[in-house]
Scaffold this motif. Structure first.
Motif, PDB file in Angstrom:
ATOM      1  N   GLY A  48       0.785  -1.309   0.075  1.00  0.00           N
ATOM      2  CA  GLY A  48      -0.133   0.082   0.016  1.00  0.00           C
ATOM      3  C   GLY A  48       0.839   1.171  -0.165  1.00  0.00           C
ATOM      4  O   GLY A  48       1.974   1.316   0.484  1.00  0.00           O
ATOM      5  N   ASP A  49       0.238   2.320  -0.611  1.00  0.00           N
ATOM      6  CA  ASP A  49       0.922   3.560  -0.563  1.00  0.00           C
ATOM      7  C   ASP A  49       1.286   4.211   0.632  1.00  0.00           C
ATOM      8  O   ASP A  49       2.168   4.915   1.017  1.00  0.00           O
ATOM      9  N   ASP A  50       0.718   3.758   1.834  1.00  0.00           N
ATOM     10  CA  ASP A  50       0.943   4.080   3.093  1.00  0.00           C
ATOM     11  C   ASP A  50       1.823   3.300   3.875  1.00  0.00           C
ATOM     12  O   ASP A  50       1.802   3.681   5.361  1.00  0.00           O
ATOM     13  N   HIS A  51       2.326   2.131   3.417  1.00  0.00           N
ATOM     14  CA  HIS A  51       3.002   1.414   4.094  1.00  0.00           C
ATOM     15  C   HIS A  51       4.264   2.038   4.612  1.00  0.00           C
ATOM     16  O   HIS A  51       5.109   2.769   3.963  1.00  0.00           O
ATOM     17  N   PRO A  52       4.833   1.778   5.801  1.00  0.00           N
ATOM     18  CA  PRO A  52       6.029   2.544   6.386  1.00  0.00           C
ATOM     19  C   PRO A  52       7.115   2.255   5.585  1.00  0.00           C
ATOM     20  O   PRO A  52       8.212   2.949   5.786  1.00  0.00           O
ATOM     21  N   VAL A  53       7.187   1.014   4.815  1.00  0.00           N
ATOM     22  CA  VAL A  53       8.570   0.766   4.108  1.00  0.00           C
ATOM     23  C   VAL A  53       8.860   1.940   3.004  1.00  0.00           C
ATOM     24  O   VAL A  53      10.086   2.167   3.006  1.00  0.00           O
ATOM     25  N   TRP A  54       7.679   2.593   2.783  1.00  0.00           N
ATOM     26  CA  TRP A  54       8.044   3.662   1.670  1.00  0.00           C
ATOM     27  C   TRP A  54       9.188   4.853   2.318  1.00  0.00           C
ATOM     28  O   TRP A  54      10.229   5.446   1.756  1.00  0.00           O
ATOM     29  N   ALA A  55       8.880   5.090   3.446  1.00  0.00           N
ATOM     30  CA  ALA A  55       9.458   6.334   4.192  1.00  0.00           C
ATOM     31  C   ALA A  55      11.048   5.754   4.214  1.00  0.00           C
ATOM     32  O   ALA A  55      11.930   6.515   4.081  1.00  0.00           O
ATOM     33  N   LEU A  56      11.339   4.640   4.520  1.00  0.00           N
ATOM     34  CA  LEU A  56      12.777   3.945   4.374  1.00  0.00           C
ATOM     35  C   LEU A  56      13.254   4.077   3.084  1.00  0.00           C
ATOM     36  O   LEU A  56      14.421   4.615   2.719  1.00  0.00           O
ATOM     37  N   VAL A  57      12.427   3.730   2.169  1.00  0.00           N
ATOM     38  CA  VAL A  57      12.959   3.564   0.592  1.00  0.00           C
ATOM     39  C   VAL A  57      13.350   5.080   0.112  1.00  0.00           C
ATOM     40  O   VAL A  57      14.273   5.217  -0.420  1.00  0.00           O
ATOM     41  N   VAL A  58      12.342   5.873   0.364  1.00  0.00           N
ATOM     42  CA  VAL A  58      12.579   7.441   0.141  1.00  0.00           C
ATOM     43  C   VAL A  58      13.743   7.997   0.715  1.00  0.00           C
ATOM     44  O   VAL A  58      14.716   8.602  -0.009  1.00  0.00           O
ATOM     45  N   ASP A  59      14.154   7.668   2.080  1.00  0.00           N
ATOM     46  CA  ASP A  59      15.369   8.297   2.870  1.00  0.00           C
ATOM     47  C   ASP A  59      16.454   7.580   2.080  1.00  0.00           C
ATOM     48  O   ASP A  59      17.526   8.540   1.790  1.00  0.00           O
TER      49      ASP A  59
END
Ligand code: ADP
Ligand code: ZN
Length: 297
Positions: free
Chosen positions: A206-217
């Motif tokens: 999902g777009d709101d999954h916390p993994v994206w914050a890590l990937v973005v950083d």
């Protein structure tokens, strides 16, 4: 300058799928995709497809091959034209150029798929007029091509931007999935890493999954490093992971601006919106990359 009246062929070898095409400049005349299976049958099938199209459209004047890597690019070495140390089963030390050269008596251009894509973007896409163009694919792996003044950068070998090590978020102890380095950028942020971190296929996260914050950083760490080392006018991000997640690009730009801290003159978040972009050629950047390599053969 490219003579776009010349009919040329391209082969893009990817980790999961491979593409054959014939084109005049950026005008694609024919294109076909096949799964990347064992090397012999895959290269045979791509060659047979080109042969059939030659029957219909006439002889091609050159062939360009853009391949997943690492690959040998030094014409003075025995591994020129080979895929070298790939972990992809069966594909290490495969003589790709030799295989194609045995079937077609035309000049063959050879480079990484991402160098080809960067070159195609320079000629026809979002990199036009730019002296330093980077193309990054974030898919099954992470690869980066660098084109400076219209030529892919080669040196000892070729750049391997996907295997940079980046600073990790405090407390993130995911070991990473790169078979060579564990937690390099590819080991942290490519599709299989996202899969290992979430237990889901990339497309299902999902777009709101916390993994994206890590990937973005992690990707922003790499963007900042690339801005500092290569001073690119464009960093074009393609590949399956980002194709359907363009809003993440805004987050990457904002975080990259934070990391640069205003140090690179005139580069804030507004300027990064012009620099860090989706490929102008969309999902044709890879195949047209092979075509661009044919014109350079
Ligand atoms: P390749 O790198 O083999 O050429 P792609 O660029 O198509 O292939 O990337 C495939 C990767 O992209 C897979 O790991 C897949 O899980 C991931 N992927 C595909 N769609 C999405 C999506 N919507 N969101 C995130 N990841 C995705
Ligand atoms: Zn690695």
């Amino acid at each position: 300058m490219i003579d776009e009246t010349r009919l040329v062929a391209g082969i893009e070898l990817g980790g999961t799928k491979s593409i054959a095409l014939v084109a005049r400049g950026r005008e694609i005349v024919e294109i076909a995709r096949i799964p990347t299976a064992e090397p012999g049958p895959t290269l045979d099938a791509l060659s047979a497809q080109l042969d059939a199209w030659q029957g219909a459209h006439g002889r091609v004047e050159a062939i360009g091959i853009g391949s997943f890597g690492p690959i040998g690019l030094d014409r003075g070495r025995a591994d020129y034209g080979h895929i070298t140390s790939t972990p992809k089963p069966g594909w290490a030390n495969v003589d790709v150029v030799g295989h194609v050269a045995r079937r077609f008596d035309v000049p063959i251009g050879f480079d990484t798929d991402v160098a080809g894509a960067a070159l195609a973007e320079y000629h026809w896409g979002a990199g036009q007029g730019c002296d330093v163009v980077l193309y990054l694919t974030i898919g099954t792996g992470i690869g980066g091509g660098v084109v400076v003044h219209g030529a892919p950068v080669h040196g000892l070998v070729h750049p391997e931007l996907g295997h940079l090590r980046v600073r990790r978020a405090p407390g993130d102890d995911f070991a990473g999935v790169c078979p060579f380095h564990g937690d390099c950028l590819e080991g942290l942020a490519a599709g299989p890493a996202i899969g290992a971190r979430t237990g889901m296929a990339g497309a299902d996260v999902g777009d709101d999954h916390p993994v994206w914050a890590l990937v973005v950083d992690e990707l922003a760490e790499a963007m900042a490093m690339l801005m500092l080392t290569l001073s690119p006018r464009r960093i074009l991000i393609g590949g399956g992971v980002f194709q359907h997640r363009q809003p993440l690009l805004d987050r990457i730009r904002a975080r990259t601006a934070d990391l640069l801290g205003g140090y690179v003159a005139g580069v804030g978040v507004a300027e990064l919106s012009g620099i860090i972009r989706a490929p102008g050629l969309g999902d044709k950047a890879g195949p047209l990359g092979a075509v661009a390599l044919a014109y350079g053969a």
